[in-house]
Design a protein around this motif. Structure first.
Motif, PDB file in Angstrom:
ATOM      1  N   ASN A  82       0.840  -1.193   0.000  1.00 12.12           N
ATOM      2  CA  ASN A  82       0.000   0.000   0.000  1.00 12.12           C
ATOM      3  C   ASN A  82       0.883   1.255   0.000  1.00 12.12           C
ATOM      4  O   ASN A  82       1.618   1.498   0.960  1.00 12.12           O
ATOM      5  N   ASP A 106       5.152  -6.320  -2.865  1.00 10.42           N
ATOM      6  CA  ASP A 106       4.336  -7.408  -2.337  1.00 10.42           C
ATOM      7  C   ASP A 106       5.223  -8.297  -1.482  1.00 10.42           C
ATOM      8  O   ASP A 106       6.220  -8.848  -1.978  1.00 10.42           O
ATOM      9  N   ASP A 134     -11.748 -13.675  -2.559  1.00 12.86           N
ATOM     10  CA  ASP A 134     -11.763 -12.531  -3.468  1.00 12.86           C
ATOM     11  C   ASP A 134     -11.511 -11.199  -2.750  1.00 12.86           C
ATOM     12  O   ASP A 134     -11.347 -10.168  -3.401  1.00 12.86           O
ATOM     13  N   GLU A 135     -11.441 -11.212  -1.408  1.00  7.53           N
ATOM     14  CA  GLU A 135     -11.098  -9.998  -0.673  1.00  7.53           C
ATOM     15  C   GLU A 135      -9.592  -9.833  -0.520  1.00  7.53           C
ATOM     16  O   GLU A 135      -9.115  -8.774  -0.104  1.00  7.53           O
ATOM     17  N   SER A 138      -5.829  -6.769  -2.232  1.00  6.59           N
ATOM     18  CA  SER A 138      -5.980  -5.322  -2.352  1.00  6.59           C
ATOM     19  C   SER A 138      -4.632  -4.628  -2.165  1.00  6.59           C
ATOM     20  O   SER A 138      -3.716  -5.157  -1.539  1.00  6.59           O
ATOM     21  N   ARG A 139      -4.524  -3.412  -2.712  1.00  6.56           N
ATOM     22  CA  ARG A 139      -3.345  -2.593  -2.467  1.00  6.56           C
ATOM     23  C   ARG A 139      -3.705  -1.374  -1.616  1.00  6.56           C
ATOM     24  O   ARG A 139      -2.937  -0.420  -1.546  1.00  6.56           O
ATOM     25  N   SER A 140      -4.862  -1.451  -0.966  1.00  8.12           N
ATOM     26  CA  SER A 140      -5.280  -0.386  -0.062  1.00  8.12           C
ATOM     27  C   SER A 140      -5.377  -0.973   1.345  1.00  8.12           C
ATOM     28  O   SER A 140      -4.771  -1.993   1.646  1.00  8.12           O
ATOM     29  N   GLU A 142      -7.497  -2.718   2.866  1.00  9.46           N
ATOM     30  CA  GLU A 142      -7.971  -4.099   3.003  1.00  9.46           C
ATOM     31  C   GLU A 142      -6.815  -5.095   3.040  1.00  9.46           C
ATOM     32  O   GLU A 142      -6.931  -6.183   3.615  1.00  9.46           O
ATOM     33  N   ALA A 143      -5.694  -4.720   2.439  1.00  8.47           N
ATOM     34  CA  ALA A 143      -4.527  -5.599   2.432  1.00  8.47           C
ATOM     35  C   ALA A 143      -3.992  -5.833   3.833  1.00  8.47           C
ATOM     36  O   ALA A 143      -3.262  -6.803   4.070  1.00  8.47           O
TER      37      ALA A 143
END
Length: 221
Positions: A82, A106, A134-135, A138-140, A142-143
C-alpha cells in the motif's frame, strides 16, 4: 528477569484521515510490541544487523524496534503493498528518529534474492482475518486485514519466504489468531523448514484470540 520498559512510538503525526487508508495500530500491534519488549534481552544478545518488517502499515513496530535496539549500525527495511502505508512508515520513522528503508512491494519481492540468508530479525503482523478469497490482494487498507480462507492465504505465501530470508541465527515474529491454526503453522515450519517455534505471548482482544509466534533455527551443537 524482566527487561527495561520502552515507550510506544509517537504516532501523533497520523490522524483519522491517514487511518482511512492505513491500518491503525490496535491490540494486535500492541501485543507484538509487548512480545518484542519481553524478548529484549534475547534480541539484545542477537544484536540483529538486518531487520525487516513485512507489511509495516503505520511503521509502529519498526519504530519501536529502532528505539529499543538503537538504529545505529543496523539496517531497517519495511515493506508494504500500500503506497500510503509506505509513506506513513517513513513519517513514523522520522518522527521517532529511526532510519528506515521503506520499500513498496508485495511481501518481500523487491528485497529478494539480495537479502536471502541475511535477515537477522523478521517481523510480520499479517492480514489474518478470515474472509473470502476474493477480498485478498488489495493494495489499499484491506490488504492489512483480509486473510482469505482460515485467514491463511497471505500467511501461507509468506512461510517459504521466511525460510529464504532468515540468517542462520535469525528469528521471525508473527501475529496470529486462533482461526489461523497456529499449532499447525508451528508444525509445518518445523517439518518443512527446520524452524523451531514457541508462543511468546497471547491475549484475548474482543472475539480474537491473539498470539505472537517466534520461529528460529535450532542452535547448532
Amino acid at each position: 528477569m524482566s527487561g527495561p520498559s520502552f515507550p510506544t512510538p509517537d504516532l501523533s503525526h497520523l490522524n483519522s484521515s491517514h487511518y482511512k487508508f492505513v491500518y491503525e495500530p490496535a491490540e494486535d500491534t500492541f501485543l507484538l510490541l509487548d512480545a518484542l519488549e519481553k524478548d529484549y534481552r534475547f534480541l539484545e544478545t542477537l544484536d540483529p544487523l538486518f531487520c525487516v518488517e513485512i507489511g509495516s502499515g503505520s511503521g509502529c513496530a519498526t519504530a519501536f524496534l529502532g528505539s529499543m535496539l538503537g538504529s545505529r549500525s543496523r539496517a531497517f527495511f519495511c515493506t508494504d503493498v500500500n503506497p500510503k502505508a509506505a509513506s506513513a512508515t517513513i513519517q513514523t520513522a522520522q518522527k521517532n528518529s529511526v532510519a528506515v528503508n521503506a520499500v513498496l512491494t508485495d511481501l518481500t519481492q523487491a528485497l529478494q534474492p539480495r537479502l536471502n540468508g541475511q535477515v537477522d530479525l523478521l517481523v510480520f503482523n499479517p492480514p489474518y482475518v478470515v474472509t473470502t478469497s476474493d477480498e485478498v490482494g488489495s493494495r489499499s487498507i484491506e490488504a492489512a486485514w483480509a486473510g482469505g480462507i482460515d485467514g491463511r492465504e497471505v500467511i501461507d505465501r509468506t512461510l517459504p519466504v521466511v525460510n529464504e530470508l532468515l540468517s542462520p541465527g535469525g528469528v521471525f515474529y508473527m501475529v496470529v489468531i486462533r482461526e489461523n491454526r497456529p499449532e499447525e503453522l508451528m508444525d509445518l515450519m518445523r517439518s518443512r523448514y527446520g524452524l523451531e517455534s514457541q508462543v511468546v505471548m497471547s491475549r484475548r482482544a474482543g472475539q480474537e484470540g491473539l498470539s505472537i509466534l517466534r520461529f528460529q533455527r535450532p542452535a547448532r551443537s
